[in-house]
Design a protein around this motif. Sequence first.
Motif, PDB file in Angstrom:
ATOM      1  N   PRO A 436      48.363  49.177  37.370  1.00 17.93           N
ATOM      2  CA  PRO A 436      48.133  48.714  38.752  1.00 17.93           C
ATOM      3  C   PRO A 436      46.693  48.287  38.991  1.00 17.93           C
ATOM      4  O   PRO A 436      45.894  49.008  39.583  1.00 17.93           O
ATOM      5  N   MET A 437      46.329  47.110  38.504  1.00 10.45           N
ATOM      6  CA  MET A 437      44.993  46.569  38.736  1.00 10.45           C
ATOM      7  C   MET A 437      45.092  45.081  39.002  1.00 10.45           C
ATOM      8  O   MET A 437      46.056  44.422  38.602  1.00 10.45           O
ATOM      9  N   THR A 438      44.092  44.558  39.703  1.00 10.00           N
ATOM     10  CA  THR A 438      44.031  43.122  39.972  1.00 10.00           C
ATOM     11  C   THR A 438      43.204  42.432  38.896  1.00 10.00           C
ATOM     12  O   THR A 438      42.514  43.082  38.103  1.00 10.00           O
ATOM     13  N   VAL A 439      43.249  41.098  38.897  1.00  9.65           N
ATOM     14  CA  VAL A 439      42.427  40.363  37.939  1.00  9.65           C
ATOM     15  C   VAL A 439      40.950  40.574  38.235  1.00  9.65           C
ATOM     16  O   VAL A 439      40.113  40.564  37.322  1.00  9.65           O
ATOM     17  N   GLU A 440      40.628  40.782  39.522  1.00 13.26           N
ATOM     18  CA  GLU A 440      39.246  41.084  39.872  1.00 13.26           C
ATOM     19  C   GLU A 440      38.802  42.413  39.250  1.00 13.26           C
ATOM     20  O   GLU A 440      37.694  42.532  38.721  1.00 13.26           O
ATOM     21  N   ASP A 441      39.678  43.434  39.327  1.00  9.52           N
ATOM     22  CA  ASP A 441      39.373  44.729  38.714  1.00  9.52           C
ATOM     23  C   ASP A 441      39.207  44.585  37.200  1.00  9.52           C
ATOM     24  O   ASP A 441      38.292  45.170  36.605  1.00  9.52           O
ATOM     25  N   ALA A 442      40.110  43.826  36.587  1.00  8.47           N
ATOM     26  CA  ALA A 442      40.059  43.654  35.131  1.00  8.47           C
ATOM     27  C   ALA A 442      38.761  42.977  34.710  1.00  8.47           C
ATOM     28  O   ALA A 442      38.153  43.344  33.693  1.00  8.47           O
ATOM     29  N   TRP A 443      38.324  41.986  35.480  1.00  7.38           N
ATOM     30  CA  TRP A 443      37.059  41.306  35.154  1.00  7.38           C
ATOM     31  C   TRP A 443      35.882  42.269  35.296  1.00  7.38           C
ATOM     32  O   TRP A 443      34.981  42.294  34.454  1.00  7.38           O
ATOM     33  N   THR A 444      35.876  43.040  36.387  1.00  8.42           N
ATOM     34  CA  THR A 444      34.771  43.958  36.629  1.00  8.42           C
ATOM     35  C   THR A 444      34.650  44.994  35.515  1.00  8.42           C
ATOM     36  O   THR A 444      33.542  45.338  35.081  1.00  8.42           O
ATOM     37  N   ARG A 445      35.769  45.489  35.008  1.00  8.53           N
ATOM     38  CA  ARG A 445      35.747  46.463  33.945  1.00  8.53           C
ATOM     39  C   ARG A 445      35.198  45.904  32.643  1.00  8.53           C
ATOM     40  O   ARG A 445      34.526  46.598  31.881  1.00  8.53           O
ATOM     41  N   ARG A 446      35.473  44.627  32.389  1.00  9.64           N
ATOM     42  CA  ARG A 446      35.095  44.040  31.103  1.00  9.64           C
ATOM     43  C   ARG A 446      33.743  43.329  31.162  1.00  9.64           C
ATOM     44  O   ARG A 446      33.002  43.294  30.177  1.00  9.64           O
ATOM     45  N   HIS A 447      33.411  42.725  32.319  1.00  4.91           N
ATOM     46  CA  HIS A 447      32.253  41.835  32.382  1.00  4.91           C
ATOM     47  C   HIS A 447      31.267  42.181  33.483  1.00  4.91           C
ATOM     48  O   HIS A 447      30.260  41.468  33.636  1.00  4.91           O
ATOM     49  N   GLY A 448      31.531  43.195  34.275  1.00  2.00           N
ATOM     50  CA  GLY A 448      30.626  43.523  35.365  1.00  2.00           C
ATOM     51  C   GLY A 448      31.118  42.975  36.689  1.00  2.00           C
ATOM     52  O   GLY A 448      32.312  42.740  36.880  1.00  2.00           O
ATOM     53  N   LYS A 449      30.208  42.723  37.618  1.00  2.00           N
ATOM     54  CA  LYS A 449      30.557  42.341  38.982  1.00  2.00           C
ATOM     55  C   LYS A 449      31.362  41.059  39.009  1.00  2.00           C
ATOM     56  O   LYS A 449      31.066  40.106  38.299  1.00  2.00           O
TER      57      LYS A 449
END
Length: 450
Positions: A436-449
């Motif tokens: 249960p995560m959004t693409v925004e969450d996935a980006w933040t986890r891998r690449h930061g803000k």
Amino acid sequence: MTGSLSPSKGRPLWHGRTLAVLGIVLLAFSLRSAVASLSPVVDLIAADFPVPPVVLGLIGAAPPVCYAVFGLATPWLEQRLGLERLTVLASALITAGLVARGFAVDSVTLIAATALVFAGVGAGNILLPPLVKKYFPDRLGLMMTVYSVAMATSTFLPPLVAVPVADAAGWRISLAEWAVFAVASMIPWIVLMLRDKSRVVERAKRDETLQDPGEDVSSPVASLPSRGDQEFESVTGPVAVAPADSRILHRLPRLPLAWAMTFVFGVSASMAYVSFGWLPQVIADVGGVSAAEAGFLLGVFSVMALPCSLVVPGLTVKFAWATPMLLLTSVVTGSIGLLGLVLAPQAFLYGWVVLYGLTGIMFPMSLALLSIRARTHESAVALSGFVQSLGYAFAAVFPILFGVLHGATGGWQVPLLMMVALLVAAVPAGVMIARPMTVEDAWTRRHGKW
């Protein structure tokens, strides 16, 4: 445990959003009826002018190819036109193509008109999830169910009425009549845009009239909306155009979540288009039934999308466990059905087709995920375009490959086993998209803000 990323409670569905409901339902109905209304009357068309097998092959391959091409263009166009304006344009293309198809004079004009239809359908496929995200963030599961049911209904309804209408009024009327729904789907969005424009003008005039000459217009207090404005916005929802952030389009290819969603969607589309193109012939050969009964069994396969559309979107939005369970159910039942057609087709023919038809679970599940795996409707536009365009491009390969394997082996066993392998391959991707995560969450986890 709930897995919804949107509020579970909100105002009633119809409260201030009647036009949006009607616009989404009519657009959803137009997308599938435009596709499903042609094949039942091909024989009648061929009585007026030649329709060579190569033309039928091109028409059969046109939907996923057009969906892929125009799916890639839709997010770019949405940035420039806005969600509602582009929705009207997509419906207009569908309308023009359907009418032109009714006036076709040879196979070339028939293909050209069909391509125009699928251009509009390709854009409409991308726009529906973000429209739901924008107007119904508090009712995602319900609205995904509503429009999935509309799409499922418009898949099996046209084949039922196409031939009777063609016998009574001609195949041209049978093809062009579906333009009525495409025209109707434009009206709610046009009214919403006109209403929004008039209210913006009225608000500007009112603010100009009420503003004190000595008031500092740069003051934050002076810029606050009135209570009446707040009440209006809380009822109608946002109508004004909000362009998508172009950065989103460049970030999605770097996210495994986006690729996993694309693969699951592509597998779902592959099952559908292989079945629409080949299942009647497979059933007639391995099941030992007539062509008429094989066509009826294709209808049985298509009808299975209706109960799936009623149940799957709500479960997908509300519960985190629903996505892996639904995908596993689809893979297991679909594999059993396909293996049944390989090993003992005549022993349980109708049952195998019904089980295979449950692969239809993946389509409404994928559509629901397009809404809840993005925080905003702008992100949903980009995600929907990425997933559907590449997913349909992937799906366009398998009807051709299915036929090539049949020709090379002289039987249906190897092509059917290929589809089983494709279903099983979707399981790892399904595990990823279940988180249960959004693409925004996935980006933040891998690449930061973000």
